[in-house]
Motif scaffolding. Sequence first.
Motif, PDB file in Angstrom:
ATOM      1  N   GLY A  29       0.838  -1.109   0.107  1.00  0.00           N
ATOM      2  CA  GLY A  29       0.046  -0.032  -0.080  1.00  0.00           C
ATOM      3  C   GLY A  29       0.960   1.307   0.080  1.00  0.00           C
ATOM      4  O   GLY A  29       0.678   1.989   0.961  1.00  0.00           O
ATOM      5  N   LEU A  30       1.577   1.350  -1.330  1.00  0.00           N
ATOM      6  CA  LEU A  30       2.126   2.876  -1.168  1.00  0.00           C
ATOM      7  C   LEU A  30       1.365   3.876  -1.029  1.00  0.00           C
ATOM      8  O   LEU A  30       0.368   4.240  -1.819  1.00  0.00           O
ATOM      9  CB  LEU A  30       3.119   2.629  -2.455  1.00  0.00           C
ATOM     10  N   LEU A  66       8.619   7.443 -10.915  1.00  0.00           N
ATOM     11  CA  LEU A  66       7.718   6.154 -10.114  1.00  0.00           C
ATOM     12  C   LEU A  66       7.192   5.399 -10.886  1.00  0.00           C
ATOM     13  O   LEU A  66       6.549   5.511 -11.811  1.00  0.00           O
ATOM     14  CB  LEU A  66       7.160   6.873  -9.008  1.00  0.00           C
ATOM     15  N   THR A  67       7.559   4.087 -10.573  1.00  0.00           N
ATOM     16  CA  THR A  67       7.021   2.874 -11.119  1.00  0.00           C
ATOM     17  C   THR A  67       6.204   2.354  -9.808  1.00  0.00           C
ATOM     18  O   THR A  67       6.513   2.426  -8.685  1.00  0.00           O
ATOM     19  CB  THR A  67       7.776   2.045 -11.812  1.00  0.00           C
ATOM     20  N   LYS A  68       5.604   1.028  -9.882  1.00  0.00           N
ATOM     21  CA  LYS A  68       4.954   0.162  -9.174  1.00  0.00           C
ATOM     22  C   LYS A  68       5.783  -0.307  -8.261  1.00  0.00           C
ATOM     23  O   LYS A  68       5.630  -0.867  -7.202  1.00  0.00           O
ATOM     24  CB  LYS A  68       3.897  -0.820  -9.581  1.00  0.00           C
ATOM     25  N   LYS A  69       7.354  -0.528  -8.563  1.00  0.00           N
ATOM     26  CA  LYS A  69       8.146  -1.275  -7.796  1.00  0.00           C
ATOM     27  C   LYS A  69       9.174  -0.292  -7.493  1.00  0.00           C
ATOM     28  O   LYS A  69      10.208  -0.811  -6.487  1.00  0.00           O
ATOM     29  CB  LYS A  69       8.789  -2.403  -8.719  1.00  0.00           C
ATOM     30  N   GLU A  70       9.586   0.660  -8.153  1.00  0.00           N
ATOM     31  CA  GLU A  70      10.824   1.580  -7.727  1.00  0.00           C
ATOM     32  C   GLU A  70      10.719   2.625  -8.188  1.00  0.00           C
ATOM     33  O   GLU A  70       9.809   3.381  -9.072  1.00  0.00           O
ATOM     34  CB  GLU A  70      12.091   0.704  -8.453  1.00  0.00           C
ATOM     35  N   SER A  71      11.637   3.758  -7.862  1.00  0.00           N
ATOM     36  CA  SER A  71      11.680   4.983  -8.308  1.00  0.00           C
ATOM     37  C   SER A  71      13.067   5.304  -8.644  1.00  0.00           C
ATOM     38  O   SER A  71      14.045   4.781  -8.330  1.00  0.00           O
ATOM     39  CB  SER A  71      11.374   5.962  -7.364  1.00  0.00           C
ATOM     40  N   THR A  85      24.654  13.115  -0.653  1.00  0.00           N
ATOM     41  CA  THR A  85      23.935  11.716  -0.560  1.00  0.00           C
ATOM     42  C   THR A  85      22.368  11.831  -0.816  1.00  0.00           C
ATOM     43  O   THR A  85      21.995  12.960  -0.240  1.00  0.00           O
ATOM     44  CB  THR A  85      24.049  11.294   0.896  1.00  0.00           C
ATOM     45  N   TYR A  86      21.779  11.072  -1.932  1.00  0.00           N
ATOM     46  CA  TYR A  86      20.452  11.261  -1.898  1.00  0.00           C
ATOM     47  C   TYR A  86      19.722   9.990  -1.404  1.00  0.00           C
ATOM     48  O   TYR A  86      19.987   8.953  -1.437  1.00  0.00           O
ATOM     49  CB  TYR A  86      20.323  11.117  -3.388  1.00  0.00           C
ATOM     50  N   LEU A  87      18.866  10.474  -0.524  1.00  0.00           N
ATOM     51  CA  LEU A  87      17.813   9.556   0.327  1.00  0.00           C
ATOM     52  C   LEU A  87      16.454   9.269  -0.353  1.00  0.00           C
ATOM     53  O   LEU A  87      15.955  10.179  -0.931  1.00  0.00           O
ATOM     54  CB  LEU A  87      17.957  10.163   1.686  1.00  0.00           C
ATOM     55  N   CYS A  88      16.140   8.215  -0.280  1.00  0.00           N
ATOM     56  CA  CYS A  88      14.496   7.907  -0.579  1.00  0.00           C
ATOM     57  C   CYS A  88      13.974   7.353   0.475  1.00  0.00           C
ATOM     58  O   CYS A  88      14.313   6.667   1.428  1.00  0.00           O
ATOM     59  CB  CYS A  88      14.544   7.067  -1.449  1.00  0.00           C
ATOM     60  N   ALA A  89      12.605   7.692   0.571  1.00  0.00           N
ATOM     61  CA  ALA A  89      11.833   7.391   1.639  1.00  0.00           C
ATOM     62  C   ALA A  89      10.579   7.076   1.172  1.00  0.00           C
ATOM     63  O   ALA A  89       9.928   7.803   0.122  1.00  0.00           O
ATOM     64  CB  ALA A  89      11.633   8.412   2.712  1.00  0.00           C
ATOM     65  N   VAL A  90       9.903   5.924   1.741  1.00  0.00           N
ATOM     66  CA  VAL A  90       8.401   5.383   1.165  1.00  0.00           C
ATOM     67  C   VAL A  90       7.393   5.429   2.260  1.00  0.00           C
ATOM     68  O   VAL A  90       7.827   5.004   3.604  1.00  0.00           O
ATOM     69  CB  VAL A  90       8.837   3.930   0.728  1.00  0.00           C
ATOM     70  N   GLN A  91       6.449   6.109   2.109  1.00  0.00           N
ATOM     71  CA  GLN A  91       5.316   5.893   3.125  1.00  0.00           C
ATOM     72  C   GLN A  91       4.331   5.068   2.604  1.00  0.00           C
ATOM     73  O   GLN A  91       3.816   4.842   1.645  1.00  0.00           O
ATOM     74  CB  GLN A  91       4.581   7.205   3.101  1.00  0.00           C
ATOM     75  N   ALA A  92       3.974   4.005   3.532  1.00  0.00           N
ATOM     76  CA  ALA A  92       3.410   2.829   3.181  1.00  0.00           C
ATOM     77  C   ALA A  92       2.657   2.265   4.422  1.00  0.00           C
ATOM     78  O   ALA A  92       2.763   2.625   5.589  1.00  0.00           O
ATOM     79  CB  ALA A  92       4.153   1.617   2.234  1.00  0.00           C
ATOM     80  N   ASP A  95      -0.564   1.993   8.828  1.00  0.00           N
ATOM     81  CA  ASP A  95      -0.194   3.020   9.606  1.00  0.00           C
ATOM     82  C   ASP A  95       0.564   4.006   9.110  1.00  0.00           C
ATOM     83  O   ASP A  95       1.375   5.170   9.510  1.00  0.00           O
ATOM     84  CB  ASP A  95       0.475   2.298  10.851  1.00  0.00           C
ATOM     85  N   ASP A  96       0.538   4.041   7.594  1.00  0.00           N
ATOM     86  CA  ASP A  96       1.425   5.103   6.922  1.00  0.00           C
ATOM     87  C   ASP A  96       2.750   5.409   7.451  1.00  0.00           C
ATOM     88  O   ASP A  96       3.491   6.460   7.439  1.00  0.00           O
ATOM     89  CB  ASP A  96       0.662   6.591   7.082  1.00  0.00           C
ATOM     90  N   LYS A  97       3.374   4.307   7.858  1.00  0.00           N
ATOM     91  CA  LYS A  97       4.796   4.297   8.255  1.00  0.00           C
ATOM     92  C   LYS A  97       5.850   4.826   7.260  1.00  0.00           C
ATOM     93  O   LYS A  97       5.650   4.471   5.974  1.00  0.00           O
ATOM     94  CB  LYS A  97       5.172   2.823   8.608  1.00  0.00           C
TER      95      LYS A  97
END
Lengths: 110, 112
Positions: A29-30, A66-71, A85-92, A95-97
């Motif tokens: 649930g992205l 963005l695709t369904k599996k990666e960015s 440094t480039y950081l990626c973060a996912v909310q899913a 509980d929207d963690k």
Amino acid sequence: EDQVTQSPEALRLQEGESSSLNCSYTVSGLRGLFWYRQDPGKGPEFLFTLYSAGEEKEKERLKATLTKKESFLHITAPKPEDSATYLCAVQAGRDDKIIFGKGTRLHILP
Amino acid sequence: DGGITQSPKYLFRKEGQNVTLSCEQNLNHDAMYWYRQDPGQGLRLIYYSQIVNDFQKGDIAEGYSVSREKKESFPLTVTSAQKNPTAFYLCASSPGFQETQYFGPGTRLLVL
């Protein structure tokens, strides 16, 4: 288990040499995907938020997709000041963690 | 200028000592967060607060405590129970809970 994986861990490019950084995720649930830039000893600086597959955003030499599996974070004709440094973060999840990847260290050589 | 400030930039802790890291924001954001960053690891959530006078434990809350008495302020105390406190601590805020987060400049905590 929800996971966010960034690759490569480190990348050295010549000035003007375009490339892409990858953020792959296995989550349920992205809700959103975030890209940040972090300079040494400083806090992350917000770049982009993407919400759905097919979405793209651009800022100067950076374009996030963005695709369904990666960015991907595409860097076109980079300059030495793009080194960071480039950081990626996912909310899913229910509980929207928000889960952060370990980052990609980008070094642009003049 | 709107933004998030953290102080001090560097902090030294002695054995058995509690220390408090300051985080202030003037963005009128409801939610605030504390993260810990260690070399080679992603950011890990310590505590978060969705609204004034409310806060919740994150993934690594043991040895830490927080308060949220004012909307603008979310101080973090590193207690003597935290056995490995050396790290870079980042405070963030967002307009609403789990919306896009904006980060402060960080505090580096070192143990003497």
